[in-house]
Design an enzyme around this catalytic site. Structure first.
Site, short mmCIF file in Angstrom:
data_model
loop_
_atom_site.label_atom_id
_atom_site.label_comp_id
_atom_site.label_asym_id
_atom_site.label_seq_id
_atom_site.Cartn_x
_atom_site.Cartn_y
_atom_site.Cartn_z
N CYS A 62 44.22 44.60 36.84
CA CYS A 62 43.83 46.14 37.61
C CYS A 62 44.58 46.97 38.02
O CYS A 62 45.92 46.08 38.65
CB CYS A 62 42.87 45.81 39.32
SG CYS A 62 42.10 47.29 38.97
N GLU A 63 45.10 48.16 37.58
CA GLU A 63 46.20 48.92 37.73
C GLU A 63 46.70 49.58 39.71
O GLU A 63 47.71 49.78 39.52
CB GLU A 63 46.28 50.36 37.66
CG GLU A 63 45.59 51.60 38.02
CD GLU A 63 44.67 51.39 35.99
OE1 GLU A 63 43.77 52.16 35.97
OE2 GLU A 63 43.87 50.13 36.15
N ASN A 64 45.77 48.75 40.31
CA ASN A 64 46.19 49.31 42.46
C ASN A 64 46.29 47.51 42.66
O ASN A 64 46.77 47.80 43.59
CB ASN A 64 45.09 49.73 42.30
CG ASN A 64 43.77 48.73 42.92
OD1 ASN A 64 43.54 48.37 41.58
ND2 ASN A 64 42.83 48.65 43.25
N ASN A 104 43.29 45.01 30.52
CA ASN A 104 43.00 46.30 31.64
C ASN A 104 42.11 46.63 31.20
O ASN A 104 41.67 47.25 30.06
CB ASN A 104 43.86 46.80 31.75
CG ASN A 104 43.94 48.08 33.23
OD1 ASN A 104 43.03 48.88 32.70
ND2 ASN A 104 44.00 48.74 34.40
#
Length: 219
Positions: free
Chosen positions: A45-47, A22
């Site tokens: 990606c954290e979304n 990330n």
């Protein structure tokens, strides 16, 4: 090569083939541009994506495909999308091989402060706390000093912490520093930089081996 490119180029050499990584907002995002040929990295990606690609061509933006900073991105062949709960389960569950984050301060205990300056308006902490706590390797990319010339690598962080004792490596335009059980160790020097230069701009206690290697991948 400017200092930001130098930092990003060096940070990109920490990855191994098949790593799940990330990248934080800002300078860390540019690290993806310099991964060596033959090293295949899966960008998380954290979304809610694994397989995030770079920016789209003008006119081909998709409002539903953005990076964690809200900028238009693309999906690589084979990419997968999922909800935020699953995304943060990956992060908090220790499944990320590495994260690359920016920093306001790092100290000799490996503490990281990068999410807020008291009294200033900030957009929020994002996923920094989860990433710094959950990733197996935490790589910090930042300029060695503030715009005022003050050290950012301190004996003790003065800003609110993002994570305690989680930093693995610090990459600046001057050097690479590793956090070891014995403290911070100077591992590599950028071209034209001496150990004395680094020490003069570092508040934290820094162990300097007899032989410090040149910065890997930087001519």
């Amino acid at each position: 090569m400017d200092s930001r490119e130098l930092i990003a180029r060096r940070a990109a050499l920490f990855f191994e083939d098949g790593d799940l990584v990330n990248l934080g907002i800002g300078m860390p995002t540019t690290v993806a541009n310099y991964v060596p040929e033959g090293i295949n990295v899966f960008w998380q990606c954290e979304n809610g994506v694994i397989g995030l690609g770079g920016a789209p061509e003008n006119g081909k933006e998709d409002k539903d495909v953005v990076d964690a900073g809200g900028k238009f991105a693309t999906l690589l062949n084979g990419a997968v999308c999922f909800d935020s709960a699953f995304s943060f389960a990956l992060i908090r569950g220790g499944h990320l091989d590495a994260t690359v984050l920016g920093a306001l301060e790092v100290d000799e205990e490996g503490n990281l402060a990068n999410w807020i300056v008291p009294g200033k308006i900030v957009p929020g902490m994002g996923g920094a706390m989860d990433l710094a706590s959950g990733a197996r390797k935490v790589i910090i990319t930042m300029e060695h000093c503030t715009k005022n010339g003050e050290p950012k690598i301190l004996k003790k962080c003065t800003l609110p912490l993002t994570a305690a004792g989680r930093v693995t490596y610090i990459v600046t335009e001057l050097c690479v520093i590793e956090k070891t059980p014995a403290g911070l160790v100077l591992k590599e020097l950028a071209p034209g930089v001496t150990a004395a230069d680094v020490l003069s701009k570092t508040e934290a206690k820094l162990t300097v081996p007899e032989n410090v290697a040149p910065m890997l991948g930087i001519a």
